[in-house]
Write a protein that holds these residues in place. Sequence first.
Motif, PDB file in Angstrom:
ATOM      1  N   ILE C 174       0.852  -1.333  -0.007  1.00  0.00           N
ATOM      2  CA  ILE C 174      -0.028   0.068   0.086  1.00  0.00           C
ATOM      3  C   ILE C 174       0.836   1.215   0.123  1.00  0.00           C
ATOM      4  O   ILE C 174       0.660   2.129  -0.804  1.00  0.00           O
ATOM      5  N   SER C 175       1.811   1.143   0.782  1.00  0.00           N
ATOM      6  CA  SER C 175       2.780   2.224   0.758  1.00  0.00           C
ATOM      7  C   SER C 175       3.277   2.727  -0.475  1.00  0.00           C
ATOM      8  O   SER C 175       3.868   3.741  -0.880  1.00  0.00           O
ATOM      9  N   ALA C 176       3.713   1.436  -0.974  1.00  0.00           N
ATOM     10  CA  ALA C 176       4.687   1.440  -2.305  1.00  0.00           C
ATOM     11  C   ALA C 176       3.812   2.129  -3.125  1.00  0.00           C
ATOM     12  O   ALA C 176       4.157   3.026  -4.058  1.00  0.00           O
ATOM     13  N   ILE C 177       2.667   1.716  -3.412  1.00  0.00           N
ATOM     14  CA  ILE C 177       1.571   2.228  -4.542  1.00  0.00           C
ATOM     15  C   ILE C 177       1.504   3.870  -4.169  1.00  0.00           C
ATOM     16  O   ILE C 177       1.344   4.658  -5.290  1.00  0.00           O
ATOM     17  N   LEU C 178       1.107   4.296  -2.937  1.00  0.00           N
ATOM     18  CA  LEU C 178       1.048   5.691  -2.572  1.00  0.00           C
ATOM     19  C   LEU C 178       2.286   6.370  -2.902  1.00  0.00           C
ATOM     20  O   LEU C 178       2.152   7.633  -3.379  1.00  0.00           O
ATOM     21  N   ASP C 179       3.316   5.871  -2.748  1.00  0.00           N
ATOM     22  CA  ASP C 179       4.690   6.463  -3.052  1.00  0.00           C
ATOM     23  C   ASP C 179       4.510   6.740  -4.449  1.00  0.00           C
ATOM     24  O   ASP C 179       5.074   7.866  -4.764  1.00  0.00           O
ATOM     25  N   ARG C 180       4.304   5.881  -5.112  1.00  0.00           N
ATOM     26  CA  ARG C 180       4.289   5.916  -6.868  1.00  0.00           C
ATOM     27  C   ARG C 180       3.366   6.937  -7.355  1.00  0.00           C
ATOM     28  O   ARG C 180       3.652   7.822  -8.015  1.00  0.00           O
ATOM     29  N   GLU C 185       0.905  11.253 -11.388  1.00  0.00           N
ATOM     30  CA  GLU C 185      -0.510  11.570 -11.358  1.00  0.00           C
ATOM     31  C   GLU C 185      -1.586  10.276 -11.322  1.00  0.00           C
ATOM     32  O   GLU C 185      -2.088  10.111 -10.742  1.00  0.00           O
ATOM     33  N   SER C 186      -1.103   9.467 -12.072  1.00  0.00           N
ATOM     34  CA  SER C 186      -1.776   8.115 -12.323  1.00  0.00           C
ATOM     35  C   SER C 186      -0.936   6.900 -12.763  1.00  0.00           C
ATOM     36  O   SER C 186       0.140   7.229 -13.098  1.00  0.00           O
ATOM     37  N   LEU C 187      -1.328   5.926 -12.324  1.00  0.00           N
ATOM     38  CA  LEU C 187      -0.730   4.615 -12.633  1.00  0.00           C
ATOM     39  C   LEU C 187      -1.682   3.807 -13.579  1.00  0.00           C
ATOM     40  O   LEU C 187      -2.708   3.769 -13.239  1.00  0.00           O
ATOM     41  N   ILE C 229      -6.885   0.135 -17.521  1.00  0.00           N
ATOM     42  CA  ILE C 229      -7.488   0.762 -16.154  1.00  0.00           C
ATOM     43  C   ILE C 229      -6.372   1.864 -15.461  1.00  0.00           C
ATOM     44  O   ILE C 229      -5.133   1.361 -15.399  1.00  0.00           O
ATOM     45  N   ARG C 230      -6.833   2.791 -15.242  1.00  0.00           N
ATOM     46  CA  ARG C 230      -5.929   3.661 -14.538  1.00  0.00           C
ATOM     47  C   ARG C 230      -6.274   3.977 -12.951  1.00  0.00           C
ATOM     48  O   ARG C 230      -7.280   3.816 -12.778  1.00  0.00           O
ATOM     49  N   ILE C 231      -5.225   4.277 -12.318  1.00  0.00           N
ATOM     50  CA  ILE C 231      -5.368   4.518 -10.877  1.00  0.00           C
ATOM     51  C   ILE C 231      -5.022   5.957 -10.579  1.00  0.00           C
ATOM     52  O   ILE C 231      -3.804   6.178 -10.937  1.00  0.00           O
ATOM     53  N   PHE C 232      -5.966   6.382  -9.819  1.00  0.00           N
ATOM     54  CA  PHE C 232      -5.573   7.836  -9.378  1.00  0.00           C
ATOM     55  C   PHE C 232      -5.693   7.990  -7.845  1.00  0.00           C
ATOM     56  O   PHE C 232      -6.290   7.287  -7.239  1.00  0.00           O
ATOM     57  N   LYS C 233      -4.888   9.126  -7.597  1.00  0.00           N
ATOM     58  CA  LYS C 233      -4.728   9.328  -6.093  1.00  0.00           C
ATOM     59  C   LYS C 233      -6.022   9.917  -5.806  1.00  0.00           C
ATOM     60  O   LYS C 233      -6.243  11.231  -6.585  1.00  0.00           O
ATOM     61  N   LYS C 234      -6.975   9.992  -4.834  1.00  0.00           N
ATOM     62  CA  LYS C 234      -7.972  10.584  -4.739  1.00  0.00           C
ATOM     63  C   LYS C 234      -7.456  11.908  -3.968  1.00  0.00           C
ATOM     64  O   LYS C 234      -6.906  11.759  -3.153  1.00  0.00           O
ATOM     65  N   ILE C 235      -8.182  12.948  -4.445  1.00  0.00           N
ATOM     66  CA  ILE C 235      -7.909  14.233  -3.740  1.00  0.00           C
ATOM     67  C   ILE C 235      -8.664  14.347  -2.549  1.00  0.00           C
ATOM     68  O   ILE C 235      -9.898  14.088  -2.472  1.00  0.00           O
TER      69      ILE C 235
END
Lengths: 188, 188, 246
Positions: C174-180, C185-187, C229-235
């Motif tokens: 989880i932390s690794a994904i958040l770090d990226r 902006e997206s993965l 499929i794209r993953i975004f960090k939620k604002i």
Amino acid sequence: MEEREFRSVIEVLLFVSQEPITLDRIIKITEIGDRGRILAAIKGIDEEYFINGHGLQIVEVAGGYQMVTRAEFAPWVKAAEKTAAPSRLSRSALEVLAVIAYKQPIVRSEIEAIRGVDSTGVIKTLLERRLIRIVGKKDIIGRPIMYGVTKGFLSAFGLKDLSELPSLKEFADIAGSGQTNWIEENNK
Amino acid sequence: MEEREFRSVIEVLLFVSQEPITLDRIIKITEIGDRGRILAAIKGIDEEYFINGHGLQIVEVAGGYQMVTRAEFAPWVKAAEKTAAPSRLSRSALEVLAVIAYKQPIVRSEIEAIRGVDSTGVIKTLLERRLIRIVGKKDIIGRPIMYGVTKGFLSAFGLKDLSELPSLKEFADIAGSGQTNWIEENNK
Amino acid sequence: MSYSVKLEVFEGPLDLLLHLIKKSEINIYDIPIADITKQYLDYIDLIRSLNLDVGGEFLVMAATLIQIKSRMLLPVTETEDEEEEEDPREELISRLLEYKKYKDAAEMLGERGETWSNIFRREQPQDVKGEGDFSLSDLSLFDLIDALQKVMERVTDSSSMEIILDELSVKDKISAILDRLNIQESLTFTSLFENEKTRSTIVVTFLALLELIRLGLVCVQQLEDCGMIRIFKKIKSGGTDGGEGV
């Protein structure tokens, strides 16, 4: 048996035994039935220790005789105990340690589910021994504590890192085709 | 500390210690850093035991010193059934043990190349008897497990350390299955 | 003709060969291969005639001996260098010598062990709880795995339970994904798994993603069926308009 030898036999018996040894037991082992002679030998050993200034003595206790250290040396015995590495692990501690090593991070209820017994006390011991540590809280109801092994664990087992732990399959290979049948000997 | 007392302190430490006690440990407990003095005390105790015909002796083994019985009293200790005499090792077990002791760290396939036979079962027996242990994984394809001998091995064979193993005798004459005598020393 | 092969238990083919060599008092560096091969095969026949199993390694050695024997029969080509021609027995001899070293060492160990088995330490104090206990200083990996194995045996008579070594926890992932996501902006969904080689780490990564979605830390967008499929960090500012939740 000559007297000096007999005395040493008794000395050896007193030495190896952790518990007090009775006259009857000595008679049974040495097949010498003369209680007076045995008593004299025991007394002789104790006196010799005393005269020669040894740190040991023979005491009569709980119906038997026992080789123990002299009271005045207690401080050193205590010092020895204090500096001793916490040396022993029980089988249950080892089991919990194994489960944690292979399944970490893991919470107590999971450990207990695998072992089928309460493991609270053992976990505490392992924490105190610094073989396991708290690695976080699990994101489920109650946020239970998760455990993992420590660096101390790795060094105790001579591992560079966790990837050096043999898998269970490799272990079965060492153990041979027999797998789970750990039959005792293979002494021909 | 006066010499007689110092000697008795060491005697007491040897008596209470379950495992061979190292010089470092003795220094830590007694806070007397003079190694020569400690060694002299240990030697003095052993000599005194010998001269006075006691049943005990001090041996140097597995990197430390230990108070043990003299070999000639073995029949009585066995009669007392104090120590379940470990069952003797089979020839194959001794062979594998010898290969590991001399060539460690070593993987199973190397052991088998030397012996010309499968050695899986024997390795397992030796692991169970704590004479050998897993010392890591070899950095080659398949990362096979490497083995080495334990302190228990040293204790079982009365060795101070691995360097005390006699050098492997290069082939001399096959007919006279020549045996070097290396038991004597260490066995006063 | 009579041969007197004593039926002994040999540790392996090398052991048997050494025995035959010693018995015949021949020079190990110049083994009369035909003779030894015959004795060797006789022994194997004897074992078989007693309906005992002959280990596979004994048969392999028999084949090796026969092969060496036949090579010895080939005419030797004359060469200038006398030592040039390789002796077909050479490899076998060096194996025998190597094995002999350890066989002797084993014998010496055995004698030494015998002597030391007569020397006793004090009895170890019993573990208070009466459980077999282990000295930490000589605990080995074997004990550890053995303990685990015993737990497994005791508990799971039912279908075997697999223990996977978690190299990576969901939490770490989880932390690794958040770090990226802090850097980019997206993965893309597939990029999450690019470096994951084992099944368990793929599963862990996927679990981490699900957890992130559940915690509302990321949102996931797929613009067309079977599309990327794209993953975004939620604002933080709320509003769940980041796309179609999964």
